[in-house]
Design a protein around this motif. Structure first.
Motif, PDB file in Angstrom:
ATOM      1  N   TYR A 116       0.858  -1.183   0.000  1.00 12.78           N
ATOM      2  CA  TYR A 116       0.000   0.000   0.000  1.00 12.78           C
ATOM      3  C   TYR A 116       0.898   1.238   0.000  1.00 12.78           C
ATOM      4  CZ  TYR A 116      -3.426  -3.524   0.943  1.00 12.78           C
ATOM      5  OH  TYR A 116      -4.210  -4.648   0.833  1.00 12.78           O
ATOM      6  N   LEU A 117       0.667   2.130  -0.961  1.00 12.94           N
ATOM      7  CA  LEU A 117       1.520   3.315  -1.100  1.00 12.94           C
ATOM      8  C   LEU A 117       0.836   4.573  -0.587  1.00 12.94           C
ATOM      9  CD1 LEU A 117       3.031   2.674  -4.662  1.00 12.94           C
ATOM     10  CD2 LEU A 117       3.939   1.972  -2.437  1.00 12.94           C
ATOM     11  N   THR A 118      -0.492   4.536  -0.439  1.00  7.35           N
ATOM     12  CA  THR A 118      -1.237   5.676   0.113  1.00  7.35           C
ATOM     13  C   THR A 118      -2.107   5.162   1.252  1.00  7.35           C
ATOM     14  OG1 THR A 118      -3.041   5.280  -1.450  1.00  7.35           O
ATOM     15  CG2 THR A 118      -1.380   6.926  -2.091  1.00  7.35           C
ATOM     16  N   PRO A 119      -2.570   6.064   2.136  1.00 10.80           N
ATOM     17  CA  PRO A 119      -3.590   5.647   3.098  1.00 10.80           C
ATOM     18  C   PRO A 119      -4.849   5.245   2.334  1.00 10.80           C
ATOM     19  CG  PRO A 119      -2.730   7.840   3.625  1.00 10.80           C
ATOM     20  CD  PRO A 119      -2.242   7.484   2.251  1.00 10.80           C
ATOM     21  N   GLY A 183     -10.333   8.852  -1.316  1.00  9.22           N
ATOM     22  CA  GLY A 183      -9.527   9.480  -2.343  1.00  9.22           C
ATOM     23  C   GLY A 183      -8.706   8.451  -3.102  1.00  9.22           C
ATOM     24  N   ARG A 184      -7.718   8.950  -3.818  1.00  9.61           N
ATOM     25  CA  ARG A 184      -6.893   8.102  -4.685  1.00  9.61           C
ATOM     26  C   ARG A 184      -6.155   7.045  -3.862  1.00  9.61           C
ATOM     27  NH1 ARG A 184      -3.820  10.783  -9.667  1.00  9.61           N
ATOM     28  NH2 ARG A 184      -5.951  10.612 -10.460  1.00  9.61           N
ATOM     29  N   ARG A 185      -6.314   5.793  -4.276  1.00 12.28           N
ATOM     30  CA  ARG A 185      -5.738   4.637  -3.561  1.00 12.28           C
ATOM     31  C   ARG A 185      -4.691   4.041  -4.483  1.00 12.28           C
ATOM     32  NH1 ARG A 185      -6.208  -0.953  -3.504  1.00 12.28           N
ATOM     33  NH2 ARG A 185      -6.917  -2.034  -1.619  1.00 12.28           N
ATOM     34  N   ILE A 186      -3.427   4.082  -4.084  1.00 10.80           N
ATOM     35  CA  ILE A 186      -2.350   3.613  -4.961  1.00 10.80           C
ATOM     36  C   ILE A 186      -1.631   2.447  -4.295  1.00 10.80           C
ATOM     37  CG2 ILE A 186      -0.288   4.264  -6.259  1.00 10.80           C
ATOM     38  CD1 ILE A 186      -1.240   7.136  -6.216  1.00 10.80           C
ATOM     39  N   THR A 187      -1.455   1.368  -5.044  1.00 13.42           N
ATOM     40  CA  THR A 187      -0.791   0.169  -4.531  1.00 13.42           C
ATOM     41  C   THR A 187       0.208  -0.343  -5.569  1.00 13.42           C
ATOM     42  OG1 THR A 187      -2.555  -1.211  -5.453  1.00 13.42           O
ATOM     43  CG2 THR A 187      -2.764  -0.570  -3.133  1.00 13.42           C
TER      44      THR A 187
END
Ligand SMILES: [Fe+2]
Length: 208
Positions: A116-119, A183-187
């Motif tokens: 996981y790169l963002t909350p 919001g934007r979810r980046i993995t």
């Protein structure tokens, strides 16, 4: 004497909190979030980068160095031996609000994982599913008075995650992401293979 209940034949999912340090997470976001331009077939608010390899970027090499020892750990649970493992492909997923990831599994791979790169919103955590379908008729007991147990549940919602956290799972395990209310979810996702398997001399080798 207390009665005992055995959870026979369990499936391992490994969680490594803080597997990637903040600086590496920020570097991945800077370099790869803008490259996720391949649209997902099932969700218009989800896109992916092309398939990448650890050798494609020093950042991805660092990711592989942090993650591969953990792949060896879960591989030892799955195959009973600390095998040599390699990450054969990695890709970044960018999910905007309202996006989702349809239920799927990863073919031609043995261990898969996500960093996981963002909350992310709790509602957009990765969900794992028991195998679905089959050709037999089914009896179920499902209504408001039914309590979930590890034996009747057909899905498992992964724990809340922070940027840098890692989940590893057997590649056959079905998983999905429900609609993202945030919001934007980046993995970053990846697939890994062992160098080979050996069943009393009936051996097979794998190469990326
Ligand atoms: Fe996946």
């Amino acid at each position: 004497m207390m009665d005992e209940v055995f959870g026979v034949f369990p499936t391992p999912v490994l969680r490594a909190a803080g597997a990637l340090e903040g600086e590496l997470v920020q570097g991945l976001l800077r370099h790869f979030a803008g490259l996720a331009d391949s649209p997902n077939a099932a969700s218009g608010a989800l896109s992916h980068t092309r398939l990448l390899r650890p050798a494609d970027s020093p950042l991805l090499g660092q990711v592989a160095a942090r993650i591969t020892p953990r792949i060896v750990d879960i591989g030892a649970l799955m195959f009973g031996q600390r095998l040599g493992w390699s990450i054969k492909e990695m890709w970044v997923n960018l999910m905007d609000g309202g996006g989702h990831q349809a239920m799927h599994q990863h073919a031609n791979s043995f261990v898969s994982g996500v960093v996981y790169l963002t909350p992310l919103e709790p509602a957009a955590r990765t969900v794992f599913h028991k195998p679905v379908g089959g050709t037999e008729f089914v009896f179920r007991n499902e209504h408001a008075e039914v309590a979930p147990t590890p034996f009747n549940a057909d899905r498992w919602i992964s724990p809340s995650t922070a940027p840098g956290d890692l989940l590893l799972f057997p590649s056959y395990l079905l998983h999905s992401v429900p609609p993202n209310p945030g919001g934007r979810r980046i993995t970053l996702s990846f697939n890994a293979i062992p160098g080979g398997l050996d069943a009393w001399g009936y051996a097979v080798r794998f190469g990326a």
